[in-house]
Design an enzyme around this catalytic site. Structure first.
Site, PDB file in Angstrom:
ATOM      1  N   ALA A 198       0.870  -1.172   0.000  1.00 43.36           N
ATOM      2  CA  ALA A 198       0.000   0.000   0.000  1.00 43.36           C
ATOM      3  C   ALA A 198       0.909   1.226   0.000  1.00 43.36           C
ATOM      4  CB  ALA A 198      -0.880  -0.023   1.246  1.00 43.36           C
ATOM      5  N   GLU A 237      -0.905  -9.073  -0.641  1.00 40.23           N
ATOM      6  CA  GLU A 237      -2.341  -9.274  -0.395  1.00 40.23           C
ATOM      7  C   GLU A 237      -3.141  -9.214  -1.700  1.00 40.23           C
ATOM      8  OE1 GLU A 237      -2.120  -6.148   2.702  1.00 40.23           O
ATOM      9  OE2 GLU A 237      -3.231  -7.576   3.931  1.00 40.23           O
ATOM     10  N   GLU A 240       4.427  -5.192   7.179  1.00 36.95           N
ATOM     11  CA  GLU A 240       3.724  -4.110   7.888  1.00 36.95           C
ATOM     12  C   GLU A 240       4.203  -3.932   9.320  1.00 36.95           C
ATOM     13  OE1 GLU A 240       2.273  -6.461   6.005  1.00 36.95           O
ATOM     14  OE2 GLU A 240       0.717  -5.562   4.745  1.00 36.95           O
TER      15      GLU A 240
HETATM   16  N1  CO8 Z   1       4.600   3.152  -0.595  1.00 40.90           N
HETATM   17  C1  CO8 Z   1       4.983   4.320  -1.153  1.00 40.90           C
HETATM   18  N2  CO8 Z   1       6.140   4.463  -1.868  1.00 40.90           N
HETATM   19  C2  CO8 Z   1       6.897   3.363  -2.021  1.00 40.90           C
HETATM   20  C3  CO8 Z   1       6.538   2.109  -1.480  1.00 40.90           C
HETATM   21  C4  CO8 Z   1       5.317   2.023  -0.735  1.00 40.90           C
HETATM   22  N3  CO8 Z   1       4.877   0.877  -0.207  1.00 40.90           N
HETATM   23  N4  CO8 Z   1       7.508   1.212  -1.781  1.00 40.90           N
HETATM   24  C5  CO8 Z   1       8.431   1.874  -2.529  1.00 40.90           C
HETATM   25  N5  CO8 Z   1       8.071   3.179  -2.659  1.00 40.90           N
HETATM   26  C6  CO8 Z   1       8.784   4.240  -3.360  1.00 40.90           C
HETATM   27  C7  CO8 Z   1      10.002   4.700  -2.577  1.00 40.90           C
HETATM   28  O1  CO8 Z   1       9.635   5.648  -1.583  1.00 40.90           O
HETATM   29  C8  CO8 Z   1      10.854   5.304  -3.671  1.00 40.90           C
HETATM   30  O2  CO8 Z   1      10.352   6.595  -3.984  1.00 40.90           O
HETATM   31  P1  CO8 Z   1      11.362   7.869  -4.102  1.00 40.90           P
HETATM   32  O3  CO8 Z   1      12.208   7.545  -5.305  1.00 40.90           O
HETATM   33  O4  CO8 Z   1      10.449   9.022  -4.315  1.00 40.90           O
HETATM   34  O5  CO8 Z   1      12.141   7.906  -2.868  1.00 40.90           O
HETATM   35  C9  CO8 Z   1      10.588   4.420  -4.863  1.00 40.90           C
HETATM   36  O6  CO8 Z   1       9.322   3.737  -4.581  1.00 40.90           O
HETATM   37  C10 CO8 Z   1      11.647   3.348  -5.084  1.00 40.90           C
HETATM   38  O7  CO8 Z   1      11.782   2.643  -3.866  1.00 40.90           O
HETATM   39  P2  CO8 Z   1      13.227   2.403  -3.166  1.00 40.90           P
HETATM   40  O8  CO8 Z   1      14.153   3.501  -3.495  1.00 40.90           O
HETATM   41  O9  CO8 Z   1      12.985   2.098  -1.734  1.00 40.90           O
HETATM   42  O10 CO8 Z   1      13.684   1.076  -3.947  1.00 40.90           O
HETATM   43  P3  CO8 Z   1      14.677  -0.054  -3.434  1.00 40.90           P
HETATM   44  O11 CO8 Z   1      14.966  -0.915  -4.613  1.00 40.90           O
HETATM   45  O12 CO8 Z   1      15.823   0.555  -2.697  1.00 40.90           O
HETATM   46  O13 CO8 Z   1      13.831  -0.899  -2.333  1.00 40.90           O
HETATM   47  C11 CO8 Z   1      11.867  -2.038  -1.472  1.00 40.90           C
HETATM   48  C12 CO8 Z   1      12.710  -1.639  -2.710  1.00 40.90           C
HETATM   49  C13 CO8 Z   1      12.682  -3.010  -0.585  1.00 40.90           C
HETATM   50  C14 CO8 Z   1      10.608  -2.716  -1.966  1.00 40.90           C
HETATM   51  C15 CO8 Z   1      11.530  -0.773  -0.646  1.00 40.90           C
HETATM   52  O14 CO8 Z   1      10.991   0.196  -1.518  1.00 40.90           O
HETATM   53  C16 CO8 Z   1      10.525  -0.996   0.463  1.00 40.90           C
HETATM   54  O15 CO8 Z   1      10.870  -1.542   1.493  1.00 40.90           O
HETATM   55  N6  CO8 Z   1       9.245  -0.575   0.268  1.00 40.90           N
HETATM   56  C17 CO8 Z   1       8.219  -0.646   1.261  1.00 40.90           C
HETATM   57  C18 CO8 Z   1       7.718  -2.047   1.432  1.00 40.90           C
HETATM   58  C19 CO8 Z   1       6.648  -2.092   2.500  1.00 40.90           C
HETATM   59  O16 CO8 Z   1       6.857  -1.808   3.653  1.00 40.90           O
HETATM   60  N7  CO8 Z   1       5.434  -2.474   2.093  1.00 40.90           N
HETATM   61  C20 CO8 Z   1       4.317  -2.588   2.986  1.00 40.90           C
HETATM   62  C21 CO8 Z   1       3.541  -1.328   2.974  1.00 40.90           C
HETATM   63  S1  CO8 Z   1       2.271  -1.311   4.232  1.00 40.90           S
HETATM   64  C22 CO8 Z   1       0.988  -2.139   3.555  1.00 40.90           C
HETATM   65  O17 CO8 Z   1       1.043  -2.599   2.457  1.00 40.90           O
HETATM   66  C23 CO8 Z   1      -0.232  -2.228   4.414  1.00 40.90           C
HETATM   67  C24 CO8 Z   1      -1.419  -2.762   3.655  1.00 40.90           C
HETATM   68  C25 CO8 Z   1      -2.651  -2.653   4.483  1.00 40.90           C
HETATM   69  C26 CO8 Z   1      -3.300  -1.322   4.367  1.00 40.90           C
HETATM   70  C27 CO8 Z   1      -4.661  -1.404   4.951  1.00 40.90           C
HETATM   71  C28 CO8 Z   1      -5.196  -0.053   5.285  1.00 40.90           C
HETATM   72  C29 CO8 Z   1      -6.520  -0.181   5.998  1.00 40.90           C
END
Ligand code: CO8
Length: 258
Positions: free
Chosen positions: A66, A112, A132
């Protein structure tokens, strides 16, 4: 209706492709993307020329979760009263099979979303996880329920409590993924699987999805009865007549999806 901005749509034969397309955010699922995906699935589901739906992302990311930047400022009362992300549930209303074709990251909401589909085909580069817990929250789009049903309590607790990421091999071994495919043949194989399913009789494909899903909703005896009744009803279709005649006459069936 406005054109979707965050997904690419492509009909190939009887297969409706949806490619998540927010490359700069690794296909993070924001409200706009959710609306686009849900709308595209509903449109394909209603299209008589489509038999199977495929949802895929980029080589690097199916979806990295998300959209954390969209969620970050929200308060409890906003998340609760808006029922943030409830619209994803509309995917479950699709009656045609949905294949999740996962290459790269399928994390959090991305994992998911894949699990909301009917089967997951993974590239060997795929990485699954529910991270998460690292953000001080828990899965919120069905992950705790669907992952536990898919892989059992031990693995689900491991993944959801530690937030660790698993590769395609471990995901297949655990029962999360139907097939793992070499990266260079990934989309070809997904296309072949989708074409194969789309070539079958649509009423039987839709009913097959319905009866398998019933296994999650009901007890064994009720489920078996439901299957028996559904099986019988397919004898009212032209495709059953054609399919069985073709076997007896030693030829390929020509299904007309009715
Ligand atoms: N949300 C928003 N932006 C994101 C997300 C995300 N989940 N994942 C990546 N991005 C963005 C980064 O911020 C970055 O943007 P910018 O260039 O502007 O800084 C761009 O995408 C590229 O990402 P990275 O530079 O981090 O790329 P890497 O190759 O270094 O890393 C990863 C890749 C490991 C995937 C890393 O991006 C990461 O850890 N992402 C987050 C993963 C995460 O925590 N996902 C879970 C999110 S929470 C969730 O899904 C909850 C769902 C339930 C919601 C229910 C609500 C009721």
């Amino acid at each position: 209706q406005t054109e979707p901005q965050t997904v690419l749509l492509d009909k190939r034969g009887r297969v409706g492709w949806i490619t998540l397309n927010r490359p700069r955010a690794l296909n993070a699922l924001n409200t706009e993307l959710m609306n686009d995906v849900v709308g595209a699935v509903a449109a394909y589901d209603a299209d008589p020329g489509i038999g199977v739906i495929v949802i895929t992302g980029s080589e690097k990311a199916f979806a990295a979760g998300a959209d954390i930047k969209e969620m970050q400022p929200k308060t409890f009362s906003e998340v609760y009263t808006e029922d943030f992300f409830a619209d994803w549930d509309r995917l479950s209303a699709a009656r045609k099979p949905i294949i999740a074709a996962v290459s790269g990251y399928a994390l959090g909401g991305g994992c998911e979303l894949a699990m909301m589909c009917d089967l997951i085909i993974a590239s060997e580069t795929a990485k699954f996880g529910q991270p998460e817990i690292n953000l001080g929250v828990i899965p919120g789009i069905g992950g705790s329920q669907r992952l536990t049903r898919a892989v059992g309590k031990a693995k689900a607790m491991d993944l959801i409590l530690t937030g660790r990421t698993i590769g395609a091999e471990e995901a297949e071994r655990s029962g999360l993924v139907a097939r793992v495919v070499p990266a260079d043949r990934f989309l070809d194989v997904v296309g072949e699987v989708a074409d194969t399913i789309a070539s079958k009789s649509l009423p039987s494909v839709m009913m097959a999805k319905e009866v398998v899903n019933r296994a999650f909703e009901t007890g064994l005896a009720e489920g078996v009865k439901f299957e028996r009744r559904s099986f019988g009803s397919l004898f009212a279709t032209e495709d059953q007549t054609e399919g069985m005649a073709a076997f007896v006459e030693k030829r390929q069936p020509e299904f007309r999806h009715r």
